[in-house]
Design an enzyme around this catalytic site. Structure first.
Site, PDB file in Angstrom:
ATOM      1  N   TRP A  25       0.826  -1.209   0.000  1.00 33.18           N
ATOM      2  CA  TRP A  25       0.000   0.000   0.000  1.00 33.18           C
ATOM      3  C   TRP A  25       0.858   1.256   0.000  1.00 33.18           C
ATOM      4  O   TRP A  25       0.539   2.242  -0.683  1.00 33.18           O
ATOM      5  CB  TRP A  25      -0.991  -0.017   1.158  1.00 33.18           C
ATOM      6  N   ASP A  37      -1.755   6.914   6.205  1.00 30.38           N
ATOM      7  CA  ASP A  37      -2.781   6.005   5.675  1.00 30.38           C
ATOM      8  C   ASP A  37      -3.107   5.004   6.777  1.00 30.38           C
ATOM      9  O   ASP A  37      -2.317   4.125   7.084  1.00 30.38           O
ATOM     10  CB  ASP A  37      -2.249   5.285   4.424  1.00 30.38           C
ATOM     11  N   LYS A  48     -12.509  -1.452   5.753  1.00 31.15           N
ATOM     12  CA  LYS A  48     -11.721  -2.408   6.520  1.00 31.15           C
ATOM     13  C   LYS A  48     -12.263  -2.508   7.951  1.00 31.15           C
ATOM     14  O   LYS A  48     -12.527  -3.584   8.443  1.00 31.15           O
ATOM     15  CB  LYS A  48     -10.242  -2.004   6.550  1.00 31.15           C
TER      16      LYS A  48
HETATM   17  C1  PLP Z   1      -7.352  -1.301   1.330  1.00 27.29           C
HETATM   18  C2  PLP Z   1      -6.289  -0.303   1.510  1.00 27.29           C
HETATM   19  C3  PLP Z   1      -6.118   0.762   0.614  1.00 27.29           C
HETATM   20  C4  PLP Z   1      -6.978   0.934  -0.620  1.00 27.29           C
HETATM   21  O1  PLP Z   1      -8.277   1.200  -0.245  1.00 27.29           O
HETATM   22  P1  PLP Z   1      -9.431   1.498  -1.329  1.00 27.29           P
HETATM   23  O2  PLP Z   1     -10.485   2.095  -0.459  1.00 27.29           O
HETATM   24  O3  PLP Z   1      -9.805   0.188  -1.921  1.00 27.29           O
HETATM   25  O4  PLP Z   1      -8.908   2.442  -2.323  1.00 27.29           O
HETATM   26  C5  PLP Z   1      -5.127   1.680   0.875  1.00 27.29           C
HETATM   27  N1  PLP Z   1      -4.322   1.556   1.935  1.00 27.29           N
HETATM   28  C6  PLP Z   1      -4.442   0.546   2.817  1.00 27.29           C
HETATM   29  C7  PLP Z   1      -3.530   0.469   3.990  1.00 27.29           C
HETATM   30  C8  PLP Z   1      -5.430  -0.412   2.635  1.00 27.29           C
HETATM   31  O5  PLP Z   1      -5.570  -1.415   3.499  1.00 27.29           O
END
Ligand code: PLP
Length: 362
Positions: A103, A173, A197
């Site tokens: 990521w 993030d 998530k």
């Molecule tokens: C799932 C995830 C993303 C991407 O998320 P989307 O909402 O599908 O764009 C980005 N960073 C992390 C750490 C993730 O777990």
């Protein structure tokens, strides 16, 4: 209830049963409103209350200080990979990125389309089994910001403390561990998290952004990619993902009722310990991916002797109603995602299954 299986999916992921039940009860008609949340105007007083409550709950849970805005945007965390450089980095400027896995890399790749995305540290040579030590970071005091990934969902690696960024604005993030533990918001200039998530269904991404970052937004950005527009319109420039925001309101209410983020952190630690202990006690039959001091309580990753054995494990686990354990396609192996809403009984069931599997095949 009894037809629910244990859902270890990394995302979209398990949601709290009381939240699903409340949403189901009120799906056809919100009490006192006579319409579904799926049908009401985002300009209605009812929806104003819904988004206001979701924001108030988030502020309370995280202790968001004054001078920060809470936004409900679309495009997922992936759109933030683009919005962050477009808004915070002068075009052709530079920003620091810490590369801890898939990521972080994806975020860096998008930033490189706007300016220079510098590597401020990477654990790639260790197969992303840890985050870098502070002493390993090479920070540029002139960087527009420093970006890090709080929890690498695919590798199963988590920062215990945010990196020290000095005077450089820190951007996080937190998609896969948002609201799983307390967070020091004021150390950050911007925090973002896709909801699917740990916080709600897909369709909304949460952004907490400090005033001075909003002020950086250059003129002429596409309107939907402009933080200033989103702040000025309180996330209601256009039609927001109303249902997802409503669900975030219910999930955050559930968290507050459970005692907030410290209480949640304890529960998560208890679940993760059970599973990591089982891995460690297997005599190498199950091999944890991440180093002990960087283990994620959200995404627990491990390997087995051969890929065939891993396939067999997933197959038998699925038949035993333990779903979603296959590791991400980019790294293989096994992954159990044990987010806030994942029940302790499910972890116990997996640990028992692992012991039985080892007896049978080991
Ligand atoms: C799932 C995830 C993303 C991407 O998320 P989307 O909402 O599908 O764009 C980005 N960073 C992390 C750490 C993730 O777990």
């Amino acid at each position: 209830m009894n037809e629910r299986i244990f859902n270890f999916s990394a995302g979209p992921a398990v949601l709290p049963v009381p939240v699903l039940e409340e949403a189901a009860r009120n799906l056809v008609s919100l009490p006192g409103v006579g319409m579904s949340v799926l049908e009401i105007s985002h300009r209605s007083k009812t929806f104003e209350e819904i988004i206001g409550t979701a924001e108030a709950n988030l502020r309370k849970l995280l202790g968001v200080p004054d001078g920060y805005h809470v936004l409900f945007l679309q495009g997922g965390a992936t759109m933030q990979f683009s919005m962050i450089p477009m808004n915070l980095m002068p075009k052709g400027g530079k920003a620091d990125y810490i590369n801890t896995g898939s990521w972080a890399k994806a975020a860096m790749k998008e930033a490189a389309k706007w300016g220079t995305a510098q590597s401020a540290g990477s654990t790639e040579k260790d197969n992303f089994n840890r985050v870098p030590l502070q002493s390993e970071l090479k920070l540029d005091p002139q960087a527009a910001y420093l970006h890090y990934t709080n929890n690498e969902t695919i590798g199963g690696v988590q920062w215990q403390q945010p990196p020290e960024a000095g005077s450089v604005p820190l951007v996080c993030d937190s998609s896969s561990d948002f609201l799983s533990r307390p967070m020091d918001v004021k150390r950050h200039a911007l925090i973002y998290a896709g909801a699917q998530k740990n916080v709600g269904p897909a369709g909304v991404v949460l952004v907490i952004i400090r005033d001075d970052m909003v002020a950086r937004t250059p003129a002429g950005l596409p309107v939907m990619l402009d933080y200033k527009v989103m702040v000025e319109n309180k996330s209601l420039y256009n039609t927001p993902p109303c249902f997802s925001i409503y669900m975030v309101g219910l999930v955050t209410k559930w968290l507050l009722e459970l005692g907030g983020l410290e209480a949640m952190q304890k529960k998560n630690a208890e679940k993760a310990k059970l599973l990591y202990d089982a891995i460690d006690a297997s005599g190498g039959y199950y091999r944890g991916h991440s180093t002990k001091d960087c283990r994620s309580p959200m995404n627990i990753t491990w390997r087995m002797g051969t890929e065939d054995l891993e396939k067999q494990f997933v197959k038998e686990a699925t038949a035993a109603r333990l779903d979603g354990l296959k590791g991400h396609r980019s790294v293989g192996g096994l992954r159990a995602s044990t987010y806030n809403a994942f029940p302790l009984e499910g972890v116990k069931a997996l640990v028992d299954f692992m012991k039985d599997f080892q007896k049978k095949h080991g």
